[in-house]
Design a protein around this motif. Structure first.
Motif, PDB file in Angstrom:
ATOM      1  N   MET A  12       0.852  -1.181   0.000  1.00  0.00           N
ATOM      2  CA  MET A  12       0.000   0.000   0.000  1.00  0.00           C
ATOM      3  C   MET A  12       0.890   1.234   0.000  1.00  0.00           C
ATOM      4  O   MET A  12       1.997   1.210   0.532  1.00  0.00           O
ATOM      5  N   LYS A  13       0.351   2.275  -0.568  1.00  0.00           N
ATOM      6  CA  LYS A  13       1.041   3.555  -0.632  1.00  0.00           C
ATOM      7  C   LYS A  13       0.105   4.636  -0.122  1.00  0.00           C
ATOM      8  O   LYS A  13      -1.109   4.539  -0.290  1.00  0.00           O
ATOM      9  N   ALA A  14       0.702   5.672   0.447  1.00  0.00           N
ATOM     10  CA  ALA A  14      -0.079   6.854   0.805  1.00  0.00           C
ATOM     11  C   ALA A  14       0.759   8.081   0.514  1.00  0.00           C
ATOM     12  O   ALA A  14       1.902   8.184   0.961  1.00  0.00           O
ATOM     13  N   LEU A  15       0.206   8.974  -0.259  1.00  0.00           N
ATOM     14  CA  LEU A  15       0.813  10.281  -0.469  1.00  0.00           C
ATOM     15  C   LEU A  15       0.197  11.170   0.600  1.00  0.00           C
ATOM     16  O   LEU A  15      -1.010  11.420   0.576  1.00  0.00           O
ATOM     17  N   ILE A  16       1.018  11.582   1.570  1.00  0.00           N
ATOM     18  CA  ILE A  16       0.479  12.371   2.674  1.00  0.00           C
ATOM     19  C   ILE A  16       0.877  13.825   2.514  1.00  0.00           C
ATOM     20  O   ILE A  16       1.975  14.137   2.045  1.00  0.00           O
ATOM     21  N   GLN A  17      -0.030  14.692   2.911  1.00  0.00           N
ATOM     22  CA  GLN A  17       0.222  16.114   2.886  1.00  0.00           C
ATOM     23  C   GLN A  17      -0.225  16.712   4.210  1.00  0.00           C
ATOM     24  O   GLN A  17      -1.338  16.437   4.668  1.00  0.00           O
ATOM     25  N   ARG A  18       0.650  17.489   4.819  1.00  0.00           N
ATOM     26  CA  ARG A  18       0.283  18.211   6.032  1.00  0.00           C
ATOM     27  C   ARG A  18      -0.583  19.380   5.590  1.00  0.00           C
ATOM     28  O   ARG A  18      -0.192  20.153   4.707  1.00  0.00           O
ATOM     29  N   VAL A  19      -1.769  19.500   6.177  1.00  0.00           N
ATOM     30  CA  VAL A  19      -2.733  20.500   5.723  1.00  0.00           C
ATOM     31  C   VAL A  19      -3.251  21.344   6.882  1.00  0.00           C
ATOM     32  O   VAL A  19      -3.276  20.904   8.031  1.00  0.00           O
ATOM     33  N   THR A  20      -3.692  22.546   6.537  1.00  0.00           N
ATOM     34  CA  THR A  20      -4.425  23.361   7.512  1.00  0.00           C
ATOM     35  C   THR A  20      -5.920  23.095   7.385  1.00  0.00           C
ATOM     36  O   THR A  20      -6.665  23.316   8.323  1.00  0.00           O
ATOM     37  N   ARG A  21      -6.324  22.596   6.210  1.00  0.00           N
ATOM     38  CA  ARG A  21      -7.693  22.120   6.000  1.00  0.00           C
ATOM     39  C   ARG A  21      -7.729  21.339   4.689  1.00  0.00           C
ATOM     40  O   ARG A  21      -6.930  21.562   3.785  1.00  0.00           O
ATOM     41  N   ALA A  22      -8.688  20.399   4.618  1.00  0.00           N
ATOM     42  CA  ALA A  22      -8.875  19.608   3.403  1.00  0.00           C
ATOM     43  C   ALA A  22     -10.294  19.063   3.404  1.00  0.00           C
ATOM     44  O   ALA A  22     -10.887  18.849   4.466  1.00  0.00           O
ATOM     45  N   SER A  23     -10.824  18.847   2.212  1.00  0.00           N
ATOM     46  CA  SER A  23     -12.177  18.290   2.102  1.00  0.00           C
ATOM     47  C   SER A  23     -12.308  17.499   0.814  1.00  0.00           C
ATOM     48  O   SER A  23     -11.536  17.670  -0.127  1.00  0.00           O
ATOM     49  N   VAL A  24     -13.322  16.627   0.803  1.00  0.00           N
ATOM     50  CA  VAL A  24     -13.639  15.810  -0.366  1.00  0.00           C
ATOM     51  C   VAL A  24     -15.124  15.989  -0.658  1.00  0.00           C
ATOM     52  O   VAL A  24     -15.968  15.785   0.214  1.00  0.00           O
ATOM     53  N   ASP A  25     -15.417  16.360  -1.892  1.00  0.00           N
ATOM     54  CA  ASP A  25     -16.799  16.490  -2.347  1.00  0.00           C
ATOM     55  C   ASP A  25     -17.090  15.436  -3.401  1.00  0.00           C
ATOM     56  O   ASP A  25     -16.225  15.106  -4.220  1.00  0.00           O
ATOM     57  N   VAL A  26     -18.311  14.908  -3.368  1.00  0.00           N
ATOM     58  CA  VAL A  26     -18.808  13.990  -4.382  1.00  0.00           C
ATOM     59  C   VAL A  26     -20.171  14.516  -4.813  1.00  0.00           C
ATOM     60  O   VAL A  26     -21.067  14.678  -3.979  1.00  0.00           O
ATOM     61  N   GLU A  27     -20.287  14.810  -6.093  1.00  0.00           N
ATOM     62  CA  GLU A  27     -21.535  15.338  -6.657  1.00  0.00           C
ATOM     63  C   GLU A  27     -22.057  16.543  -5.876  1.00  0.00           C
ATOM     64  O   GLU A  27     -23.243  16.666  -5.597  1.00  0.00           O
ATOM     65  N   GLY A  28     -21.134  17.429  -5.504  1.00  0.00           N
ATOM     66  CA  GLY A  28     -21.509  18.660  -4.835  1.00  0.00           C
ATOM     67  C   GLY A  28     -21.706  18.558  -3.330  1.00  0.00           C
ATOM     68  O   GLY A  28     -21.917  19.566  -2.670  1.00  0.00           O
ATOM     69  N   ASP A  29     -21.642  17.348  -2.782  1.00  0.00           N
ATOM     70  CA  ASP A  29     -21.804  17.162  -1.339  1.00  0.00           C
ATOM     71  C   ASP A  29     -20.451  16.855  -0.707  1.00  0.00           C
ATOM     72  O   ASP A  29     -19.689  16.024  -1.211  1.00  0.00           O
ATOM     73  N   THR A  30     -20.170  17.496   0.422  1.00  0.00           N
ATOM     74  CA  THR A  30     -18.948  17.220   1.158  1.00  0.00           C
ATOM     75  C   THR A  30     -19.119  15.910   1.910  1.00  0.00           C
ATOM     76  O   THR A  30     -20.027  15.775   2.731  1.00  0.00           O
ATOM     77  N   VAL A  31     -18.261  14.934   1.603  1.00  0.00           N
ATOM     78  CA  VAL A  31     -18.342  13.619   2.249  1.00  0.00           C
ATOM     79  C   VAL A  31     -17.294  13.460   3.350  1.00  0.00           C
ATOM     80  O   VAL A  31     -17.392  12.560   4.175  1.00  0.00           O
ATOM     81  N   GLY A  32     -16.275  14.304   3.346  1.00  0.00           N
ATOM     82  CA  GLY A  32     -15.244  14.269   4.370  1.00  0.00           C
ATOM     83  C   GLY A  32     -14.519  15.595   4.422  1.00  0.00           C
ATOM     84  O   GLY A  32     -14.272  16.203   3.383  1.00  0.00           O
ATOM     85  N   ALA A  33     -14.217  16.053   5.626  1.00  0.00           N
ATOM     86  CA  ALA A  33     -13.506  17.324   5.780  1.00  0.00           C
ATOM     87  C   ALA A  33     -12.727  17.303   7.083  1.00  0.00           C
ATOM     88  O   ALA A  33     -13.169  16.710   8.071  1.00  0.00           O
ATOM     89  N   ILE A  34     -11.563  17.940   7.058  1.00  0.00           N
ATOM     90  CA  ILE A  34     -10.738  18.055   8.257  1.00  0.00           C
ATOM     91  C   ILE A  34     -10.159  19.462   8.337  1.00  0.00           C
ATOM     92  O   ILE A  34     -10.115  20.197   7.350  1.00  0.00           O
ATOM     93  N   ASP A  35      -9.680  19.777   9.523  1.00  0.00           N
ATOM     94  CA  ASP A  35      -8.885  20.974   9.723  1.00  0.00           C
ATOM     95  C   ASP A  35      -7.426  20.537   9.815  1.00  0.00           C
ATOM     96  O   ASP A  35      -7.030  19.609   9.116  1.00  0.00           O
ATOM     97  N   HIS A  36      -6.660  21.128  10.655  1.00  0.00           N
ATOM     98  CA  HIS A  36      -5.241  20.845  10.838  1.00  0.00           C
ATOM     99  C   HIS A  36      -4.985  19.340  10.946  1.00  0.00           C
ATOM    100  O   HIS A  36      -5.578  18.663  11.779  1.00  0.00           O
ATOM    101  N   GLY A  37      -4.145  18.797  10.068  1.00  0.00           N
ATOM    102  CA  GLY A  37      -3.849  17.374  10.128  1.00  0.00           C
ATOM    103  C   GLY A  37      -3.187  16.871   8.872  1.00  0.00           C
ATOM    104  O   GLY A  37      -2.422  17.587   8.221  1.00  0.00           O
TER     105      GLY A  37
END
Length: 145
Positions: free
Chosen positions: A1-26
């Motif tokens: 398995m591989k993971a491309l990781i990025q340190r973020v102040t915020r990130a989110s994932v939208d599917v068909e206009g709906d946010t399915v996952g979101a985070i702040d610092h992490g």
């Protein structure tokens, strides 16, 4: 398995206009599953995700992990990470796990992550996702189990 990781102040994932996952610092982790991967590789990858020291300590050195900074973790399935790009001008996906196996192992990783850490969000396996992020640093690493 591989993971491309990025340190973020915020990130989110939208599917068909709906946010399915979101985070702040992490950490945002784009996760690729390859043929031959198993739960053991997923467990190793999760250990790295939770313990990899990419956050600054009091001296400004990357010496703290996502748990030590009470950060969030966003896991996003990323089929294209398993591509072989060494030859030609078109990626080959012959090293990628089958969709069923990829989904099974990604879901296993998510369940294990949620059991180990309270701040876990996800993308949608097989979904047409739009990922937004603010990369902090920028800090980006490729982890392999």
């Amino acid at each position: 398995m591989k993971a491309l990781i990025q340190r973020v102040t915020r990130a989110s994932v939208d599917v068909e206009g709906d946010t399915v996952g979101a985070i702040d610092h992490g950490l945002l982790a784009l996760v690729g599953v390859e043929k031959g991967d198993s739960q053991a590789e997923a467990d190793k990858l999760l250990h790295k995700l939770l313990n990899y020291r990419v956050f600054s300590d009091a001296d400004g050195k990357m010496n703290q992990n996502v748990q030590q900074v009470d950060g969030d973790l966003l896991l996003v399935p990323q089929f294209t990470l398993a591509a072989d790009t060494r030859k030609g001008l078109r990626p080959s996906f012959s090293s990628a796990a089958t969709p069923d196996e990829g989904e099974r192992l990604f879901n296993y990783l998510v369940v294990q992550a949620q059991a180990a850490w309270q701040n876990v969000a996800t993308g949608e396996f097989g979904g047409n996702m739009q990922v937004s992020l603010v990369n902090d640093g920028p800090v980006t690493f490729l982890l392999e189990s």
